[in-house]
Scaffold this motif. Structure first.
Motif, PDB file in Angstrom:
ATOM      1  N   TRP A  37       2.300   5.198   1.327  1.00 22.45           N
ATOM      2  CA  TRP A  37       2.320   5.339   2.780  1.00 22.45           C
ATOM      3  C   TRP A  37       3.278   4.304   3.365  1.00 22.45           C
ATOM      4  O   TRP A  37       3.178   3.106   3.062  1.00 22.45           O
ATOM      5  CB  TRP A  37       0.923   5.129   3.367  1.00 22.45           C
ATOM      6  CG  TRP A  37       0.902   5.408   4.844  1.00 22.45           C
ATOM      7  CD1 TRP A  37       1.238   4.537   5.857  1.00 22.45           C
ATOM      8  CD2 TRP A  37       0.590   6.653   5.488  1.00 22.45           C
ATOM      9  NE1 TRP A  37       1.136   5.168   7.078  1.00 22.45           N
ATOM     10  CE2 TRP A  37       0.756   6.466   6.883  1.00 22.45           C
ATOM     11  CE3 TRP A  37       0.184   7.903   5.024  1.00 22.45           C
ATOM     12  CZ2 TRP A  37       0.517   7.482   7.808  1.00 22.45           C
ATOM     13  CZ3 TRP A  37      -0.048   8.912   5.947  1.00 22.45           C
ATOM     14  CH2 TRP A  37       0.113   8.698   7.322  1.00 22.45           C
ATOM     15  N   TYR A  48      -3.066   0.806   8.253  1.00 20.11           N
ATOM     16  CA  TYR A  48      -3.529   2.187   8.067  1.00 20.11           C
ATOM     17  C   TYR A  48      -4.758   2.286   7.158  1.00 20.11           C
ATOM     18  O   TYR A  48      -5.123   3.371   6.743  1.00 20.11           O
ATOM     19  CB  TYR A  48      -2.383   3.040   7.517  1.00 20.11           C
ATOM     20  CG  TYR A  48      -1.215   3.135   8.476  1.00 20.11           C
ATOM     21  CD1 TYR A  48      -1.070   4.223   9.331  1.00 20.11           C
ATOM     22  CD2 TYR A  48      -0.286   2.110   8.560  1.00 20.11           C
ATOM     23  CE1 TYR A  48      -0.013   4.295  10.237  1.00 20.11           C
ATOM     24  CE2 TYR A  48       0.775   2.169   9.462  1.00 20.11           C
ATOM     25  CZ  TYR A  48       0.903   3.257  10.294  1.00 20.11           C
ATOM     26  OH  TYR A  48       1.942   3.323  11.194  1.00 20.11           O
ATOM     27  N   LEU A  52      -6.226   5.218   4.926  1.00 22.13           N
ATOM     28  CA  LEU A  52      -5.877   5.129   3.506  1.00 22.13           C
ATOM     29  C   LEU A  52      -7.086   4.862   2.621  1.00 22.13           C
ATOM     30  O   LEU A  52      -7.115   5.281   1.463  1.00 22.13           O
ATOM     31  CB  LEU A  52      -4.806   4.057   3.291  1.00 22.13           C
ATOM     32  CG  LEU A  52      -3.472   4.332   4.011  1.00 22.13           C
ATOM     33  CD1 LEU A  52      -2.461   3.225   3.716  1.00 22.13           C
ATOM     34  CD2 LEU A  52      -2.901   5.698   3.628  1.00 22.13           C
ATOM     35  N   ALA A  63       1.059   1.112  -0.338  1.00 19.56           N
ATOM     36  CA  ALA A  63       1.628   1.007   1.012  1.00 19.56           C
ATOM     37  C   ALA A  63       2.490  -0.242   1.079  1.00 19.56           C
ATOM     38  O   ALA A  63       2.003  -1.339   0.817  1.00 19.56           O
ATOM     39  CB  ALA A  63       0.511   0.937   2.063  1.00 19.56           C
ATOM     40  N   ALA A 105       4.431   9.542   1.889  1.00 22.17           N
ATOM     41  CA  ALA A 105       3.836   9.813   3.194  1.00 22.17           C
ATOM     42  C   ALA A 105       4.241   8.691   4.133  1.00 22.17           C
ATOM     43  O   ALA A 105       4.545   7.581   3.696  1.00 22.17           O
ATOM     44  CB  ALA A 105       2.312   9.877   3.076  1.00 22.17           C
TER      45      ALA A 105
END
Length: 298
Positions: A37, A48, A52, A63, A105
């Motif tokens: 992410w 997030y 997540l 991430a 993502a």
């Protein structure tokens, strides 16, 4: 904070210019697909977590803290900054550092950088999940290109606003009080706001200071990507795009053009959302993404 995984593992990878970029890892399990992410400008990867943590039940979540942000703040170097191309190169290096293909993502610039990296290393990408990607339609792109050409882009409202951001607060609690219910944060649930403030600030003497400097954030906005279409044309992986109903960075014209170029792409407009749709509709995003990711279980 009320997160399930407060003790994430911090890793890193080396960017093309030798800078180290932080990479946060949620608990990993064999046989599950990996999802990376990428956060929006001015934010950081651990913001997030409310979303997540849920996706980490079906995938191995990673991430990054983008260059100049969060724990990668020291990698910011205005003299070597080449606009968003710098971030695209960083994400391509991230893909090359991983042993297997992953789902890419991201939110806003994170989604756009994911598109660019997927076009460059299609062998390393299972699919794209784009939350409010910055994808200009050709008319918007031309205006932005002209602003850059005539060196007016620092006057764009987002860039100018970021340059004026308050950098120092007496404490994390003071920062939290300052943001709550204001501006873009107005629609954020408390858990998201807490996650942002907890990791967006670093100690500076008796105060706390933004890890991502207002100058770096402003510079990033001033270099907003005006033409992602050549990369979009190259995509061959599954694409799931989520757009906001109001004030979207992915306009109706841009959505139509993307679907013409990529007929198999799934594009969803989430009712009642703004550009901050991951914060506003995290359950809806989870419900859309979990079944798609689970299909890749070994």
């Amino acid at each position: 904070m009320n997160n399930k995984h407060n003790n994430l593992e911090r890793g890193k990878f080396t960017a093309p210019d030798g800078q180290e970029i932080s990479l946060w890892r949620w608990p990993q399990s064999k046989g599950r697909p990996t999802l990376h992410w990428a956060h929006a400008t001015g934010f950081h990867g651990r913001l997030y977590q409310p979303l997540l943590d849920d996706l980490a039940t079906v995938s191995n979540v990673l991430a990054w803290d983008m260059r100049g942000h969060g724990t990668s703040a020291s990698a910011a170097n205005v003299s070597t900054f080449r606009g968003w191309e710098t971030y695209y190169r960083d994400m391509t290096a991230l893909l090359e550092s991983l042993d297997e293909p992953v789902w890419l993502a991201g939110h806003s610039i994170g989604a756009t950088a994911s598109i660019m990296a997927a076009a460059r290393r299609p062998d390393k990408v299972l699919g794209l999940i784009l939350a409010e990607p910055v994808i200009m339609d050709p008319g918007q792109g031309l205006k932005l290109w002209l602003a850059k050409l005539f060196r007016q882009s620092s006057r764009l409202s987002l860039a100018a606003g970021a340059a004026r951001r308050r950098r120092l607060f007496d404490s994390h609690a003071a920062a939290l009080d300052n943001y709550r219910g204001r501006g873009g944060f107005k629609t954020w649930p408390e858990a998201w706001l807490e996650a942002y403030v907890q990791y967006a600030f670093v100690s500076q003497g008796d105060q706390v200071q933004l890890a991502c400097s207002p100058e770096w954030e402003s510079n990033t906005f001033a270099h907003t990507e005006h033409n992602p279409w050549p990369a979009i044309r190259q995509l061959r992986c599954p694409v799931i795009a989520l757009a906001a109903e109001r004030a979207s960075t992915f306009s109706q014209k841009a959505r139509k053009r993307l679907q013409n170029l990529l007929p198999s792409a799934e594009v969803n407009v989430l009712a009642g959302t703004t550009h901050f749709l991951p914060m506003e509709r995290s359950e809806a995003i989870r419900n859309i993404l979990q079944p798609i990711i689970e299909r890749d279980k070994v």
